[in-house]
Each structure stands twice: as C-alpha cells, then as structure tokens.
Design a protein around this motif. Structure first.
Motif, PDB file in Angstrom:
ATOM      1  N   ARG A   1     -24.998 -14.100  30.735  1.00 55.87           N
ATOM      2  CA  ARG A   1     -24.704 -12.711  30.379  1.00 55.87           C
ATOM      3  C   ARG A   1     -23.233 -12.543  30.008  1.00 55.87           C
ATOM      4  NH1 ARG A   1     -29.137  -9.432  32.502  1.00 55.87           N
ATOM      5  NH2 ARG A   1     -30.571 -10.901  33.504  1.00 55.87           N
ATOM      6  N   TYR A   2     -22.370 -13.266  30.703  1.00 57.11           N
ATOM      7  CA  TYR A   2     -20.946 -13.240  30.338  1.00 57.11           C
ATOM      8  C   TYR A   2     -20.769 -13.632  28.879  1.00 57.11           C
ATOM      9  CZ  TYR A   2     -16.073 -14.672  30.019  1.00 57.11           C
ATOM     10  OH  TYR A   2     -14.758 -14.821  29.613  1.00 57.11           O
ATOM     11  N   SER A   3     -21.437 -14.698  28.470  1.00 61.73           N
ATOM     12  CA  SER A   3     -21.293 -15.172  27.090  1.00 61.73           C
ATOM     13  C   SER A   3     -21.866 -14.192  26.082  1.00 61.73           C
ATOM     14  CB  SER A   3     -21.975 -16.539  26.931  1.00 61.73           C
ATOM     15  OG  SER A   3     -21.303 -17.535  27.673  1.00 61.73           O
ATOM     16  N   ILE A   4     -22.979 -13.544  26.418  1.00 66.74           N
ATOM     17  CA  ILE A   4     -23.565 -12.559  25.515  1.00 66.74           C
ATOM     18  C   ILE A   4     -22.571 -11.444  25.223  1.00 66.74           C
ATOM     19  CG2 ILE A   4     -25.275 -10.701  25.368  1.00 66.74           C
ATOM     20  CD1 ILE A   4     -27.237 -12.549  26.836  1.00 66.74           C
ATOM     21  N   PHE A   5     -21.963 -10.902  26.265  1.00 63.90           N
ATOM     22  CA  PHE A   5     -21.107  -9.728  26.090  1.00 63.90           C
ATOM     23  C   PHE A   5     -19.729 -10.054  25.538  1.00 63.90           C
ATOM     24  CE2 PHE A   5     -23.911  -7.637  29.399  1.00 63.90           C
ATOM     25  CZ  PHE A   5     -24.498  -6.772  28.496  1.00 63.90           C
ATOM     26  N   THR A   6     -19.214 -11.249  25.821  1.00 60.07           N
ATOM     27  CA  THR A   6     -17.851 -11.571  25.395  1.00 60.07           C
ATOM     28  C   THR A   6     -17.786 -12.456  24.161  1.00 60.07           C
ATOM     29  OG1 THR A   6     -17.710 -13.561  26.771  1.00 60.07           O
ATOM     30  CG2 THR A   6     -17.067 -11.454  27.789  1.00 60.07           C
ATOM     31  N   GLY A   7     -18.884 -13.133  23.802  1.00 57.15           N
ATOM     32  CA  GLY A   7     -18.831 -14.072  22.695  1.00 57.15           C
ATOM     33  C   GLY A   7     -18.035 -15.312  23.026  1.00 57.15           C
ATOM     34  N   GLU A   8     -17.875 -15.594  24.310  1.00 55.26           N
ATOM     35  CA  GLU A   8     -17.117 -16.758  24.759  1.00 55.26           C
ATOM     36  C   GLU A   8     -17.990 -17.612  25.674  1.00 55.26           C
ATOM     37  OE1 GLU A   8     -12.707 -17.228  26.371  1.00 55.26           O
ATOM     38  OE2 GLU A   8     -13.994 -16.418  27.938  1.00 55.26           O
ATOM     39  N   TYR A   9     -17.929 -18.921  25.500  1.00 58.90           N
ATOM     40  CA  TYR A   9     -18.657 -19.805  26.407  1.00 58.90           C
ATOM     41  C   TYR A   9     -18.195 -19.561  27.839  1.00 58.90           C
ATOM     42  CZ  TYR A   9     -20.505 -22.628  22.547  1.00 58.90           C
ATOM     43  OH  TYR A   9     -21.169 -23.065  21.430  1.00 58.90           O
ATOM     44  N   ASN A  10     -19.150 -19.417  28.735  1.00 59.04           N
ATOM     45  CA  ASN A  10     -18.830 -19.109  30.127  1.00 59.04           C
ATOM     46  C   ASN A  10     -17.962 -20.167  30.786  1.00 59.04           C
ATOM     47  OD1 ASN A  10     -21.762 -20.222  29.726  1.00 59.04           O
ATOM     48  ND2 ASN A  10     -21.069 -21.092  31.657  1.00 59.04           N
ATOM     49  N   TRP A  11     -18.120 -21.439  30.390  1.00 58.77           N
ATOM     50  CA  TRP A  11     -17.384 -22.514  31.051  1.00 58.77           C
ATOM     51  C   TRP A  11     -15.900 -22.530  30.685  1.00 58.77           C
ATOM     52  CZ3 TRP A  11     -15.596 -25.646  27.157  1.00 58.77           C
ATOM     53  CH2 TRP A  11     -16.328 -25.681  25.964  1.00 58.77           C
ATOM     54  N   ARG A  12     -15.514 -21.673  29.765  1.00 59.16           N
ATOM     55  CA  ARG A  12     -14.080 -21.592  29.428  1.00 59.16           C
ATOM     56  C   ARG A  12     -13.304 -20.750  30.438  1.00 59.16           C
ATOM     57  NH1 ARG A  12     -13.469 -24.094  24.661  1.00 59.16           N
ATOM     58  NH2 ARG A  12     -14.916 -23.683  22.938  1.00 59.16           N
ATOM     59  N   LYS A  13     -13.989 -19.987  31.250  1.00 60.24           N
ATOM     60  CA  LYS A  13     -13.301 -19.093  32.181  1.00 60.24           C
ATOM     61  C   LYS A  13     -13.757 -19.340  33.606  1.00 60.24           C
ATOM     62  CE  LYS A  13     -12.363 -14.254  33.255  1.00 60.24           C
ATOM     63  NZ  LYS A  13     -12.648 -12.844  32.958  1.00 60.24           N
TER      64      LYS A  13
END
Length: 516
Positions: A82-94
């Motif tokens: 869900r993090y990736s859906i909303f931010t357009g960023e791969y979750n493993w980057r944060k």
C-alpha cells in the motif's frame, strides 16, 4: 463518430487512428475509484478461473473491462504494498515500511508526494475509506485516540477519510473518521498498548470462554485483547459504542463508499476503497455465512464481491459508471490459516486461491503467489473489454493516473512509478520491461524470467504453511513454462542470472532503505 471504408486513403486512416489514440489518452475520466482487496489471491475470483466460488459482480465489471494476467504488487504483505501504491516508490527504499502495528506512526510522511496529492492538484475531491494500515499520528504509541490524531490522511492529500487504523486483527478496533474516532464514547476512553496488558482487561489466552465468535490458531499471537468475542493482537481498553462489530465491517465500508459517491456526483473525485473481508479475522455477515460452502474465507470472498456490486450499482444509478475509471486489485497474495480457527484449510476443497501459481508461495512469499494478483480495469467509455498480458506493477499507478488526468510533471522523489497508461487502458500489451518485488528478499522479473536474490531466512513458514521462496543460492525461474516456480535454472542459465542481477543492482544503486 466516423466510419473508415476502403475508399479512404491509407494515410487518412492512419491519421484517424492516431486521433482516436490521442483522444483516448487525453480525456479525463469524471472519477477514479481504486478498490484494493485484502489477501485476495490470483485464483480467488471466478473471472480468474475459480470454480468453487463465484463472484458475479466482479464478473460483470470484466464484461466491459480489461483483465490483466501479469499484474503485481511490490511486496507480499499489506503495509509495504500500500505504501508503494500511494507514493509511487518501492517500499524497500524506505525504512519502517514493514507490516505496521496498530499504533504505528504514519508510514508516509506529510512531506511526501502521494497519489491523493496528485489528484487533488488535478481538481479531484479525494477520499479514503476502509482498511488503511499505514499508521496514524507522528510516532508509534503517541496517538490521541480520544481526540484529534495528527498527522493523518488529510496531510497526504485526502479530503475525507473513514478508516480502520490498521487491520481487523489488531487493536484499536474502532473506525477513524477524518482523524477522530467515529462515534467516540466519552464514557469509555480508549487506551492502546503493544507492550503491556491493561490490568483487569481479559485476554484471549486466559479467557477462552469469552471467545464467542472465533478462537485463535495456536502460536499466531492473536490471543490478546478481546473485542466482541474475538481476541486480537495488542492490548486495548475502552471504546464502548465506538467498537466495531466484525460482521458489519463490510456493510460499513460499502455504505461509506457509496455515500461518498452520492455526495460527489457533480464533481470529479478519486476514491480509494480498502476492503477487509478476506483478511483475518474472517467473520462475514449472516447474509453470506454458509453460502460459499468453503467456510468463512469463501463466504468473505462473496462479501467482497457484494461490496464491489454496491459500488457499481451506485455508479450506475447516478449515471457515473461509463465515465468512471475503476481498478480492482489486491494488496498481496492469499493465505489460508493466518491466525484463527475458521475452518479455511479444512473446507478449501478443490479451490486453489493461487490459481495456476500452485501452492508455492502466497502472502509473505517471494514466489509469484505472493505478488501476482488480480488486476481489473474498467472505463466503459474508453477501455475495451478483453485480457492483457502486459507486465504491470501497482507502483506505476501514481504516474499512470497522473498522465491520465494531465498531471505529467511529478516531483523528483517519485522515481519508481512509470507511466504505463497505454497498458492500463489496453492500447498496448507491452507494459514494464521489468518489475521489482520484495518479501524477505528482493526479486526481479521481466515477465519471462524471474530471479530471486539469495538470503538466509527460512524456506518455509510453519505458522502459515507457506513456501517463502527464501534460499541461500541464486534462484532463476522461467515463468513462461514454469509459472509455479518448481525448477531452479540458475546453474543452467548463468548469463540470464547475471543480466537480472545487473537490473536489480541498478535499482538498488538508486537508493536502498534511505532515511528521510
């Protein structure tokens, strides 16, 4: 509008074709609705081949929609995908994007650009309803559950929100509307802890006679605070009339979603709907109980289909269906026993939640069953019905939606989301060149070949009986001939391993678990 016949010169036909293509890609939908189911597997819907359970409302959508066969989440669990859906960023980057506790601070920081921010800039009213599981408040455990909780969805672009703070199996078991507990009961102030139980509050592990609806599976940890006859993860006291009843969760989500639609029929809106049904604890409404013949999990699938039906019905009744872009997908792959004794395994029968992905993988896994999910796009005015084999990642929804509504200049930090609008609308069957997926390890797939990086974590999760896809060696699978990932070809295809490793290294060099 126009008819092309044999007398029209070829060049005119080509120009006309270009016009239609251009028009299709530059017409804004009146509304965009994103429905993300929880724990629905690739084989759980009848439009994806399920025979034991039928989902007629979703099937109705596919008759005028596009069904994708190679669509993926970025992770095999809910918070990171869900993090990736909303931010357009791969979750493993944060850091801090793993499965969130019920009292987690908001995983997406207010300064991050989000999908909701983008839609708001484009003139859309924005709403988020249902399962959230992205944290609320500034820091873990610091939420004021009896007052205004900040930061929250309004700080990342949502005009309206009505949410479960985390999941059905985690406290607090209350709805949060516009960052205040809905129906707050001042006579029963809420306290939440994930460290110590509250004196005098019964726990599932000590008072099994109070578990009148569901009992926890052994060793899963769902044996702490008891709310409405079901024990949860975490400790809680208070809540009173604000506490939800599990059998009415779907009704509440559907009512709020359809209410939002009715309220905004005269203006463009973006609505995120996160359903809870298939996620544990599964306790569907009596309208669905016993209807699937597969126990609570199967009944919950029928309940999810009903929710989709309610949204479709409301759109049609208000003349919005044809010009609404609707996406239906899931946050990760399926899991059968994830914490409660609900008979899901015993009553599964011939149903295969993973579909052709077999039983290797599912939620929590690096295998395809963890991240390959149903993905359906409907926009009857502009998208033709059919199937698509385009390689799609949910991380691309932000950039694709931005292109759709004319917001093409995204902030520099939106580095992972790609504009895949042509694939989304069915005018191209190409999609991404490759996708990155994450569980315990990272993997990369180009749609034909998939590489899973080595790691030292267990190869099998005993609690959920899931093959994790973890191994101490390189893994390479040819998905076109071995979709179930049964034969590791890494030793036979070292050049392909090297090529996919290079792609993965390229992505990691852009930034890996960077702090903000």
């Amino acid at each position: 509008m126009f008819t092309i016949n044999k007398q029209i010169p070829l060049i005119a036909g080509l120009l006309l074709s270009s016009f239609f293509s251009y028009s299709q890609h530059h017409v804004k939908p009146q509304n965009v609705i994103l429905i993300i189911a929880d724990d629905i597997g690739y084989g759980d819907l009848s439009c994806y081949g399920a025979k034991a359970v039928h989902t007629p409302h979703i099937d109705q959508v596919t008759r005028k929609g596009l069904v994708f066969s190679d669509a993926h989440t970025t992770a095999s669990t809910c918070t990171p995908s869900r993090y990736s859906i909303f931010t357009g960023e791969y979750n493993w980057r944060k850091k801090g994007t793993g499965i969130a506790t019920g009292d987690a601070g908001m995983v997406i920081s207010p300064e991050q650009f989000t999908m909701a921010d983008m839609f708001r800039q484009a003139g859309y009213t924005t709403g988020a309803i249902g399962k959230w599981h992205l944290g609320l408040g500034d820091q873990q455990g610091d939420q004021n559950w009896n007052g205004f909780i900040t930061p929250g969805p309004v700080d990342i672009g949502f005009d309206y929100s009505f949410l479960m703070a985390a999941t059905g199996d985690r406290v607090p078991c209350v709805w949060v509307e516009n960052q205040r507990v809905a129906n707050h009961d001042a006579s029963a102030p809420i306290a939440v802890s994930y460290k110590e139980p509250f004196p005098g509050e019964p726990l599932g592990k000590d008072r099994p006679e109070l578990l009148t609806k569901l009992k926890p599976s052994p060793n899963h940890g769902h044996n702490q605070a008891i709310v409405n006859g079901i024990s949860r993860i975490g400790y809680m006291k208070g809540g009173g009339k604000a506490l939800w009843q599990d059998e009415y969760i779907a009704d509440t989500i559907a009512a709020r979603a359809t209410g939002f639609i009715k309220k905004h029929t005269k203006e463009p809106f973006f609505l995120y709907v996160g359903t809870n049904d298939i996620h544990v604890p599964r306790y569907p409404h009596r309208r669905f109980a016993g209807k699937s013949g597969m126990g609570f999990r199967g009944d919950a699938i029928l309940q999810f289909d009903w929710t989709v039906g309610e949204i479709i019905r409301t759109l049609k009744e208000n003349g919005l269906f044809d010009n609404t872009l609707l996406v239906i997908s899931s946050d990760n792959g399926p899991v059968i026993d994830d914490g409660y004794q609900d008979g899901a395994e015993a009553l599964l029968g011939d149903h295969k939640p993973w579909g052709p992905l077999h039983t290797r993988g599912g939620k929590y896994s690096n295998f395809e069953g963890g991240t390959r999910v149903p993905f359906i796009v409907s926009w009857p005015a502009h998208v033709k019905s059919g199937t698509s084999g385009a390689l799609i990642s949910q991380v691309d929804l932000l950039a694709s939606f931005a292109a759709l509504v004319g917001q093409k200049q995204l902030p520099a930090q939106v580095t992972d989301s790609q504009d895949q609008l042509k694939a989304l609308l069915g005018t191209s069957n190409t999609g991404r060149q490759y996708i990155i997926e994450s569980s315990t390890s990272l993997s990369v797939s180009d749609g034909e070949w998939k590489y899973i990086a080595p790691n030292a974590s267990p190869a099998f999760y005993e609690l959920t009986r899931t093959q994790s896809g973890n191994a101490s060696v390189d893994q390479l699978y040819h998905l076109k001939t071995d979709l179930a990932e049964t034969r590791n070809l890494a030793d036979e295809k070292p050049e392909k391993v090297a090529a996919l490793k290079t792609l993965l290294l390229k992505e990691k060099e852009k930034g890996y678990q960077r702090d903000r």
